[in-house]
Design an enzyme around this catalytic site. Structure first.
Site, PDB file in Angstrom:
ATOM      1  N   CYS A  27       6.787 -13.180  -2.300  1.00 35.18           N
ATOM      2  CA  CYS A  27       7.129 -12.104  -1.370  1.00 35.18           C
ATOM      3  C   CYS A  27       6.223 -12.213  -0.156  1.00 35.18           C
ATOM      4  O   CYS A  27       5.014 -12.320  -0.294  1.00 35.18           O
ATOM      5  CB  CYS A  27       6.943 -10.735  -2.021  1.00 35.18           C
ATOM      6  SG  CYS A  27       7.283  -9.405  -0.844  1.00 35.18           S
ATOM      7  N   CYS A  76       0.812  -1.217   0.000  1.00 28.65           N
ATOM      8  CA  CYS A  76       0.000   0.000   0.000  1.00 28.65           C
ATOM      9  C   CYS A  76       0.845   1.266   0.000  1.00 28.65           C
ATOM     10  O   CYS A  76       2.067   1.224  -0.017  1.00 28.65           O
ATOM     11  CB  CYS A  76      -0.876   0.019   1.234  1.00 28.65           C
ATOM     12  SG  CYS A  76      -1.834  -1.474   1.424  1.00 28.65           S
ATOM     13  N   ASP A  81       9.986  -4.801 -17.158  1.00 23.52           N
ATOM     14  CA  ASP A  81      10.758  -4.684 -15.912  1.00 23.52           C
ATOM     15  C   ASP A  81      10.943  -6.027 -15.219  1.00 23.52           C
ATOM     16  O   ASP A  81      11.955  -6.261 -14.565  1.00 23.52           O
ATOM     17  CB  ASP A  81      10.077  -3.695 -14.961  1.00 23.52           C
ATOM     18  CG  ASP A  81       8.652  -4.086 -14.665  1.00 23.52           C
ATOM     19  OD1 ASP A  81       8.429  -4.882 -13.750  1.00 23.52           O
ATOM     20  OD2 ASP A  81       7.751  -3.610 -15.382  1.00 23.52           O
ATOM     21  N   ASN A 140       1.402  -0.262   5.636  1.00 22.61           N
ATOM     22  CA  ASN A 140       1.919  -0.835   4.393  1.00 22.61           C
ATOM     23  C   ASN A 140       2.879  -1.945   4.772  1.00 22.61           C
ATOM     24  O   ASN A 140       3.779  -1.732   5.574  1.00 22.61           O
ATOM     25  CB  ASN A 140       2.649   0.257   3.599  1.00 22.61           C
ATOM     26  CG  ASN A 140       3.423  -0.279   2.392  1.00 22.61           C
ATOM     27  OD1 ASN A 140       4.435   0.289   2.001  1.00 22.61           O
ATOM     28  ND2 ASN A 140       2.970  -1.351   1.796  1.00 22.61           N
ATOM     29  N   GLY A 141       2.676  -3.126   4.193  1.00 22.76           N
ATOM     30  CA  GLY A 141       3.595  -4.240   4.463  1.00 22.76           C
ATOM     31  C   GLY A 141       2.861  -5.488   4.865  1.00 22.76           C
ATOM     32  O   GLY A 141       1.681  -5.652   4.540  1.00 22.76           O
ATOM     33  N   TYR A 176       9.979  -2.095 -10.056  1.00 24.48           N
ATOM     34  CA  TYR A 176       8.614  -1.980 -10.560  1.00 24.48           C
ATOM     35  C   TYR A 176       7.708  -1.041  -9.775  1.00 24.48           C
ATOM     36  O   TYR A 176       6.955  -0.273 -10.349  1.00 24.48           O
ATOM     37  CB  TYR A 176       7.964  -3.372 -10.585  1.00 24.48           C
ATOM     38  CG  TYR A 176       6.474  -3.337 -10.838  1.00 24.48           C
ATOM     39  CD1 TYR A 176       5.973  -3.154 -12.129  1.00 24.48           C
ATOM     40  CD2 TYR A 176       5.558  -3.446  -9.800  1.00 24.48           C
ATOM     41  CE1 TYR A 176       4.609  -3.102 -12.369  1.00 24.48           C
ATOM     42  CE2 TYR A 176       4.188  -3.389 -10.023  1.00 24.48           C
ATOM     43  CZ  TYR A 176       3.730  -3.218 -11.310  1.00 24.48           C
ATOM     44  OH  TYR A 176       2.383  -3.158 -11.538  1.00 24.48           O
ATOM     45  N   CYS A 201      12.811 -12.325  -3.395  1.00 23.06           N
ATOM     46  CA  CYS A 201      12.038 -12.915  -4.497  1.00 23.06           C
ATOM     47  C   CYS A 201      12.950 -13.341  -5.647  1.00 23.06           C
ATOM     48  O   CYS A 201      12.539 -14.105  -6.523  1.00 23.06           O
ATOM     49  CB  CYS A 201      10.948 -11.961  -4.974  1.00 23.06           C
ATOM     50  SG  CYS A 201      11.552 -10.365  -5.534  1.00 23.06           S
TER      51      CYS A 201
HETATM   52  P1  AMP Z   1       3.265 -11.705 -14.943  1.00 25.18           P
HETATM   53  O1  AMP Z   1       2.249 -11.509 -15.995  1.00 25.18           O
HETATM   54  O2  AMP Z   1       2.708 -12.444 -13.743  1.00 25.18           O
HETATM   55  O3  AMP Z   1       4.562 -12.291 -15.420  1.00 25.18           O
HETATM   56  O4  AMP Z   1       3.611 -10.263 -14.326  1.00 25.18           O
HETATM   57  C1  AMP Z   1       4.663  -9.504 -14.808  1.00 25.18           C
HETATM   58  C2  AMP Z   1       4.150  -8.176 -15.293  1.00 25.18           C
HETATM   59  O5  AMP Z   1       3.393  -7.526 -14.267  1.00 25.18           O
HETATM   60  C3  AMP Z   1       5.259  -7.223 -15.663  1.00 25.18           C
HETATM   61  O6  AMP Z   1       4.848  -6.588 -16.869  1.00 25.18           O
HETATM   62  C4  AMP Z   1       5.363  -6.225 -14.526  1.00 25.18           C
HETATM   63  O7  AMP Z   1       5.493  -4.896 -15.003  1.00 25.18           O
HETATM   64  C5  AMP Z   1       4.073  -6.377 -13.782  1.00 25.18           C
HETATM   65  N1  AMP Z   1       4.299  -6.639 -12.359  1.00 25.18           N
HETATM   66  C6  AMP Z   1       5.396  -7.074 -11.743  1.00 25.18           C
HETATM   67  N2  AMP Z   1       5.202  -7.195 -10.408  1.00 25.18           N
HETATM   68  C7  AMP Z   1       3.949  -6.826 -10.168  1.00 25.18           C
HETATM   69  C8  AMP Z   1       3.153  -6.705  -8.974  1.00 25.18           C
HETATM   70  N3  AMP Z   1       3.645  -6.995  -7.788  1.00 25.18           N
HETATM   71  N4  AMP Z   1       1.865  -6.289  -9.123  1.00 25.18           N
HETATM   72  C9  AMP Z   1       1.364  -5.997 -10.327  1.00 25.18           C
HETATM   73  N5  AMP Z   1       2.067  -6.074 -11.481  1.00 25.18           N
HETATM   74  C10 AMP Z   1       3.327  -6.484 -11.412  1.00 25.18           C
END
Ligand code: AMP
Length: 463
Positions: A401, A15, A365, A120-121, A261, A455
């Site tokens: 995480c 958050c 990312d 947050n956490g 990210y 992670c």
């Molecule tokens: P995935 O589709 O599960 O591989 O998620 C990776 C994509 O979601 C990447 O394009 C990241 O920019 C984004 N992403 C990475 N971590 C998170 C997160 N914790 N919450 C939402 N989006 C994320």
């Protein structure tokens, strides 16, 4: 692989928190603007506690949705009296995520008055602590760690909130950044590992403000002072600001995923600007995994900086190959049957004239489950890309995480379940290159010991 952590988890949250104290500032109004700046940290719910107003009571408004849904008339907040405010935006996942009861700041009454808490956490030993309190007769109304803290504080005999926190906080295990108030003062608290960020700023010589990210200070014209230390409690009240250490034996383990990210590019974490770190991640990525290609494109928004760094280093043109619709929200419904069948993405649209016939280096990312990558490659090929080389500006995510970032259990992680050589075929790319840990750390320019990298490494600082 077993990381020794319980897999089934309760409500978890990544958050944004903020809050401040000042003699002569419209604090509820400023807090609302700060929440707008922290909106990327959570879109599920938003809330503000402010005051104290008449009868020394706190005013609280919270609800589901974006800041603009909960506070449509921002200017009205100028009328909320009082010297303090606390704000929260929530990104929830896990059980109970959609429950409006869990929106924050949470307000509770106890024998010494009121408390409003934003968190947050993720507190790892919350189940154990809850059971202990329930055995003593406590009744919980929400799944939040904020309520847990409130119950623990209420059970302390002390009428001083600071003294109660000194007793209670060392018992919390995990990652937390709390901003809370008892109507007399605002308190900011950071866990002993400093996993989640929390920074302090001054409000033009009249008071202080705390926020998860420094971009919130820019939005309200506050001047950054410093990040809170791990295990530090900062108290803002009519005497100004003072600080106490609440946890002994601390170390600094800021979450690396904040840089990669989560945080906004205009924020600084530990003195490092997030945008510049991401650009450097891209540069390092070009050195480690060059590609024979015509153009470089980034996945908006979080990968644009890394893509520009990659293009610069590789001597390739940076092009806008993908456009993101920022207004569509969390809708997954597709307008037509054909679009549904073909899995067309309504949030990300390719610029066909840019991509057509080109060998594209696509920068993202991170890869978590891999579902986004599969979709991205399809989008690029459908737009006519002749080759798609996916480059990832972070190492493979191999562990969940437990400290407040939405990363699922290892069973769902593509890099945990497959060897690196299998990933290009699985997601349909011509090639895939992840940035190695060494270069990632070089780009962040903190020592490996100063970051939580669990992670990526499976090495959890707090169990
Ligand atoms: P995935 O589709 O599960 O591989 O998620 C990776 C994509 O979601 C990447 O394009 C990241 O920019 C984004 N992403 C990475 N971590 C998170 C997160 N914790 N919450 C939402 N989006 C994320």
């Amino acid at each position: 692989m077993d990381y020794g952590i319980e897999a089934g988890r309760k409500l978890e949250e990544a958050c944004g928190v903020c809050g401040g104290y000042a003699a002569d500032q419209p604090l509820a109004f400023l807090t609302c603007f700060a929440l707008y700046a922290l909106q990327h940290r959570g879109q599920e719910s938003a809330g503000i506690a402010a005051g104290p107003g008449e009868g020394r009571k706190l005013w609280v408004k919270r609800g589901m949705g974006l800041v603009s849904d909960v506070f449509p008339e921002t200017a009205d907040l100028k009328g909320i009296l009082g010297r303090l405010a606390v704000g929260h935006v929530r990104y929830s996942y896990g059980e109970g995520g959609k429950n409006p009861e869990n929106s924050q700041p949470l307000r509770l009454r106890y024998r010494h008055g009121e408390l409003a808490i934003a968190h947050n956490g993720n507190i790892l030993n919350s189940r154990e602590l809850r059971e202990e309190l329930e055995a003593q007769g406590a009744i919980f109304q929400t799944d939040t760690d904020s309520e847990l803290l409130a119950h623990m504080v209420a059970r302390q005999g002390s009428s001083s909130l600071e003294d109660a926190l000194l007793e209670v906080v060392p018992r919390l295990k995990g990652a937390f950044a709390f901003v809370l108030t008892d109507g007399h003062k605002v308190i900011g608290l950071r866990d002993g590992y400093g996993i989640r960020p929390l920074s302090l700023a001054s409000l033009d010589g009249d008071g202080y403000f705390l926020a998860s990210e420094t971009c919130a200070f820019d939005t309200i014209g506050a001047s950054f002072i410093r990040d809170l230390e791990p295990g530090e409690m900062v108290v803002l009240d009519e005497a100004g600001m003072h600080s106490r250490k609440v946890i002994e034996n601390t170390c600094s383990r800021l979450c690396m995923f904040e840089y990669i990210y989560f945080a906004r590019p205009d924020s600084n974490l530990q003195g490092k600007n997030v945008h510049l770190v991401r650009r450097e991640l891209g540069r390092q990525l070009a050195r480690e995994h060059p590609a024979d290609a015509d153009i470089v494109s980034g996945v908006p928004d979080s990968s644009i900086a890394a893509a520009s760094g990659f293009a610069e280093e590789a001597g390739l043109p940076y092009e806008m190959g993908l456009v993101k619709n920022r207004y569509i929200g969390r809708t997954f419904i597709k307008p037509t049957q054909k679009m549904r069948e073909e899995g067309v993405d309504i949030k990300l649209n390719p610029v066909k004239k840019i991509v057509e016939g080109k060998r594209v280096v696509l920068i993202d990312d991170s890869i978590v489950r891999g579902t986004t990558s599969v979709k991205l490659i399809k989008i690029m090929r459908r737009a006519g890309a002749s080759e798609v080389h996916l480059r990832i500006a972070s190492p493979p995510v191999i562990g969940s995480c437990y400290y407040g970032i939405d990363i699922p259990d290892p069973g769902e992680l593509i890099a945990y379940n497959n060897r690196p050589a299998e990933i290009p075929e699985l997601i349909g790319a011509d090639s895939v290159g992840y940035l190695g840990m060494e270069r990632t750390i070089e780009a962040v320019s903190l020592s490996p010991g100063e970051l939580c990298r669990a992670c990526f490494t499976g090495d959890y600082p707090v169990l």
